[in-house]
Write a protein that holds these residues in place. Structure first.
Motif, short mmCIF file in Angstrom:
data_model
loop_
_atom_site.label_atom_id
_atom_site.label_comp_id
_atom_site.label_asym_id
_atom_site.label_seq_id
_atom_site.Cartn_x
_atom_site.Cartn_y
_atom_site.Cartn_z
N ASN A 84 6.33 -55.76 -17.19
CA ASN A 84 7.28 -54.77 -17.27
C ASN A 84 7.80 -54.78 -18.72
OD1 ASN A 84 8.97 -52.34 -17.22
ND2 ASN A 84 9.99 -53.03 -15.27
N PHE A 85 6.86 -54.37 -19.74
CA PHE A 85 7.11 -54.63 -21.22
C PHE A 85 8.13 -53.54 -21.79
CE2 PHE A 85 5.28 -55.43 -25.21
CZ PHE A 85 5.55 -57.14 -25.64
N PHE A 86 8.54 -53.82 -23.16
CA PHE A 86 9.12 -52.82 -23.86
C PHE A 86 8.42 -51.59 -23.86
CE2 PHE A 86 9.85 -57.08 -25.89
CZ PHE A 86 11.15 -57.57 -25.57
N ARG A 87 8.92 -50.52 -24.10
CA ARG A 87 8.28 -49.39 -24.10
C ARG A 87 8.79 -48.47 -25.41
NH1 ARG A 87 9.84 -47.10 -19.60
NH2 ARG A 87 11.36 -45.29 -20.49
N PRO A 88 7.82 -47.96 -25.93
CA PRO A 88 8.24 -46.90 -27.06
C PRO A 88 8.15 -45.76 -26.59
CG PRO A 88 5.79 -47.43 -27.31
CD PRO A 88 6.23 -48.50 -26.10
N GLU A 89 8.95 -44.65 -27.30
CA GLU A 89 8.94 -43.27 -26.85
C GLU A 89 9.37 -42.43 -27.99
OE1 GLU A 89 12.34 -41.69 -23.83
OE2 GLU A 89 10.49 -42.71 -22.58
N PRO A 90 8.94 -41.40 -28.03
CA PRO A 90 7.53 -40.92 -27.44
C PRO A 90 6.47 -41.70 -27.65
CG PRO A 90 7.96 -39.43 -29.06
CD PRO A 90 9.12 -40.41 -29.30
N ALA A 91 5.30 -41.90 -27.18
CA ALA A 91 4.21 -42.62 -27.50
C ALA A 91 2.98 -42.03 -26.42
CB ALA A 91 4.27 -44.08 -27.50
N ILE A 92 1.87 -42.19 -26.97
CA ILE A 92 0.72 -41.81 -26.05
C ILE A 92 0.14 -43.21 -25.40
CG2 ILE A 92 -1.70 -41.30 -26.04
CD1 ILE A 92 -1.42 -39.55 -28.49
N ALA A 136 -0.25 -48.33 -26.58
CA ALA A 136 0.69 -47.31 -27.04
C ALA A 136 0.12 -47.02 -28.55
CB ALA A 136 2.22 -47.38 -27.11
N SER A 137 0.23 -45.80 -28.91
CA SER A 137 -0.18 -45.38 -30.17
C SER A 137 1.21 -44.60 -30.67
CB SER A 137 -1.20 -44.19 -30.17
OG SER A 137 -1.43 -43.66 -31.44
N PRO A 138 1.77 -45.00 -31.86
CA PRO A 138 1.24 -46.12 -32.56
C PRO A 138 1.62 -47.57 -32.34
CG PRO A 138 3.05 -45.08 -33.67
CD PRO A 138 3.23 -44.51 -32.45
N ARG A 139 2.25 -48.07 -31.47
CA ARG A 139 2.99 -49.33 -31.35
C ARG A 139 1.97 -50.33 -31.03
NH1 ARG A 139 6.64 -48.29 -34.87
NH2 ARG A 139 8.29 -46.74 -34.17
N GLY A 140 0.85 -50.07 -30.29
CA GLY A 140 -0.15 -51.18 -29.99
C GLY A 140 0.22 -51.75 -28.66
N PRO A 141 -0.50 -52.95 -28.23
CA PRO A 141 -0.62 -53.19 -27.02
C PRO A 141 0.90 -53.52 -26.24
CG PRO A 141 -2.17 -54.47 -28.26
CD PRO A 141 -1.30 -53.65 -29.11
N LEU A 142 1.01 -53.02 -25.10
CA LEU A 142 2.35 -53.55 -24.36
C LEU A 142 2.18 -54.63 -23.38
CD1 LEU A 142 3.50 -49.67 -23.71
CD2 LEU A 142 3.88 -51.15 -25.68
N GLY A 143 2.36 -55.82 -24.09
CA GLY A 143 2.13 -56.88 -23.35
C GLY A 143 0.48 -57.28 -23.40
N LEU A 144 0.42 -58.69 -22.79
CA LEU A 144 -1.14 -59.13 -22.94
C LEU A 144 -2.28 -58.38 -22.33
CD1 LEU A 144 -0.43 -63.01 -22.48
CD2 LEU A 144 -0.76 -61.67 -24.50
N GLY A 145 -1.82 -57.33 -21.10
CA GLY A 145 -2.92 -56.70 -20.43
C GLY A 145 -3.32 -55.62 -21.22
N GLY A 146 -2.39 -54.83 -22.10
CA GLY A 146 -3.01 -54.15 -23.06
C GLY A 146 -3.68 -54.57 -24.17
N GLY A 147 -3.49 -56.05 -24.55
CA GLY A 147 -4.35 -56.57 -25.44
C GLY A 147 -5.59 -57.07 -24.80
#
Length: 527
Positions: A84-92, A136-147
């Motif tokens: 349950n990682f940090f979350r940018p907002e707004p982001a795709i 997330a665009s433009p922030r990148g992976p949200l945790g290792l799962g995204g990576g």
């Protein structure tokens, strides 16, 4: 446990065979009605727990010793993670709440002779239920799962590859006792050039010294190294020199390929425990890191001003030392650690000058219940306060371990100050609980906030990413707890929970959710 009704006059081996057969048939029925990775993984966990218990109960040696020269060695590892990682907002694609599964199996053959040893090991790695919308665009992976998804472009990724294949030449018969030469593909970690055989001392080395610069233990996939290692080991000292290139791994399951554009040379002189001072060892080390990949480095200059590595040189020298001591004191023991490194060389078209230090101390009450062990730890690495002065001053961690120094890896040890307290207790001889309380801040607020586990592929990403700090330095606090239960020398399992409170640096680019949680449970079976 399953109950069997075999005759009592059967041999232990026959009884174990019957038990394993019954367990296997039960597991086969479970697997037959579903192919979901999590069900298979849970079945394997239950199977390995019961097989190992059967071995232990009947006094049977683990299968694998073919004859006096040849032995088969296996490992099975499984893990489930919830993020349950940090979350940018707004982001795709800002899915920050997900779970994933990992399964790893290794099988190797070890040949031992008086003059030469050989080892070959294959690895299967599977990453399942990866989130396809956590980059997330433009922030990148949200945790290792995204990576993992970003590196493999699949929600389920798996592969089989050659993890190790090497020859160990022994020179004792030639009049050079303690001289060894290893050639091929193998695992390597700095700081563990030798072990004392004392569990507590070696445990400190492995947890707080090793893998700060070079490591094979990179989350689930890992990495290996191709090259040579020469060792001269004597009762009072150890000399190790290695010339290697890393393989892919870390995030990508394509671990067979070598990263041929990274050349590494490492050397260490270690004064063994008690050689110069009672209960104390010291090490001097050197690392040369030369990177010519087709990629662009990450630093605090504007992106357009960062030369690509295939056009400019990234060649860094790291020299350093450590001292580790463990002494009896009163009704327990006291430990202390000093580690430091200085770097120089060429960071593309800039001069490179950087440093890092670590100081730690602890005391364990060995006569009290649970044997409480309290430790205070401090780490700091340099950052770059001026992007335009022609000198790059950000400390570079090369190819470190994935979770050894950041169990919830939303940060790493680049431009970082980490001050924390650690409490270790052992409720039983086979269990251990570790609680860490971290306060994290940037060493230099004019530099970036860096993350990443180092180079994991031959081209593409640099291996580290950096985000503007907004002139802030407070990264936040991390509280985590891990519980480890070692059932026997073959089988162990672990539970971990970590919660990060985002500080002003994190809140600068994660406006939607400013804290993060990670839970994982894993097991490891070695036979």
């Amino acid at each position: 446990m399953f109950v069997t009704k075999e005759p009592l006059n059967k041999s232990s081996a026959e009884r174990v065979a019957v038990k394993i057969g019954m367990i296997t048939r039960r597991a086969t029925k479970v697997v037959a009605w579903t192919t979901m990775p999590k069900t298979v993984l849970c079945t394997l966990i239950c199977l390995m727990f019961q097989v190992t218990a059967a071995w232990a109960a009947d006094g049977i040696k683990p299968i694998g010793q073919i004859n006096e020269y040849l032995r088969l060695i296996g490992e099975l590892y499984g893990s489930h993670e919830t993020w349950n990682f940090f979350r940018p907002e707004p982001a795709i694609n800002n899915d920050n709440d997900y779970g994933l599964w990992a399964a790893r199996a290794r099988l190797g053959a070890l040949l031992t002779t008086p003059y030469i040893d050989g080892y070959a090991q294959a690895q299967y790695i599977g990453l399942y239920s990866l989130p396809g919308d956590a980059v997330a665009s433009p922030r990148g992976p949200l945790g290792l799962g995204g990576g993992y998804f970003l590196a493999n472009q699949s929600t389920n990724a798996s592969n089989i590859f050659l993890k190790q294949a090497y020859l160990d030449f022994k020179f004792s018969s030639l009049g050079l006792p303690g001289a060894l030469l290893k050639i091929g593909r193998f695992e390597f970690m700095d700081g563990m050039e030798y072990t004392t055989g004392i569990g507590k001392f070696d445990g400190l080395k492995r947890a707080r010294i090793a893998q700060r610069l070079l490591a094979s233990n990179v989350v689930h996939v890992g990495r290996s190294f191709d090259g040579f290692t020469a060792v001269y080991d004597q009762p009072g000292f150890n000399i190790t020199a290695t010339g290697i290139r890393p393989t892919q791994g870390g995030f990508t399951v394509q671990g067979q390929k070598e990263i041929g554009d990274i050349d590494l040379f490492y050397a260490a002189l270690t004064s063994k425990k008690d050689a110069l001072l009672p209960g104390t060892e010291g090490r001097l080390f050197y690392l040369n890191y030369d990177d010519k990949r087709n990629t662009q480095p990450v630093d605090n200059r504007p992106v357009a001003e960062r030369p690509r590595l295939d056009n400019q040189n990234l060649n860094l020298h790291t020299i350093g030392a450590h001292l580790l001591t463990l002494q009896p004191l009163g009704s327990g023991s006291i430990d202390a650690l000093l580690w430091g490194a200085y770097q120089f060389g060429d960071w593309t078209n800039q001069d490179h000058q950087a440093w890092a230090i670590a100081a730690e101390a602890g005391y364990q009450w060995t006569t009290l219940p649970f044997q409480p062990w309290l430790r205070a730890l401090y780490f700091r690495s340099s950052g770059d306060g001026n992007a335009n002065d022609g000198t790059h001053k950000t400390y570079f961690t090369a190819l470190p371990s994935g979770r050894a120094y950041a169990k919830l890896p939303f940060y790493n040890l680049i431009n970082m100050q980490d001050a924390f307290l650690q409490m270790i207790v052992s409720p039983t001889p086979k269990t251990r609980v570790i609680i860490d309380l971290h306060h994290l801040s940037l060493s230099n607020s004019s530099d970036l906030f860096y993350s990443g586990l180092g180079p994991t592929s031959r081209s593409g990403a640099f291996g580290y990413s950096g985000r503007p700090s907004g002139g802030k330095s407070d990264v936040g606090q991390l509280v985590d707890i891990s519980f480890t239960h070692t059932l026997n020398k073959h089988l162990s399992w672990r539970f971990y929970y970590g919660h990060a409170f985002g500080g002003s640096v994190v809140r600068n680019f994660y406006q939607g959710k400013k804290d993060a949680d990670m839970v994982y449970i894993d097991f490891s079976l070695i036979f």
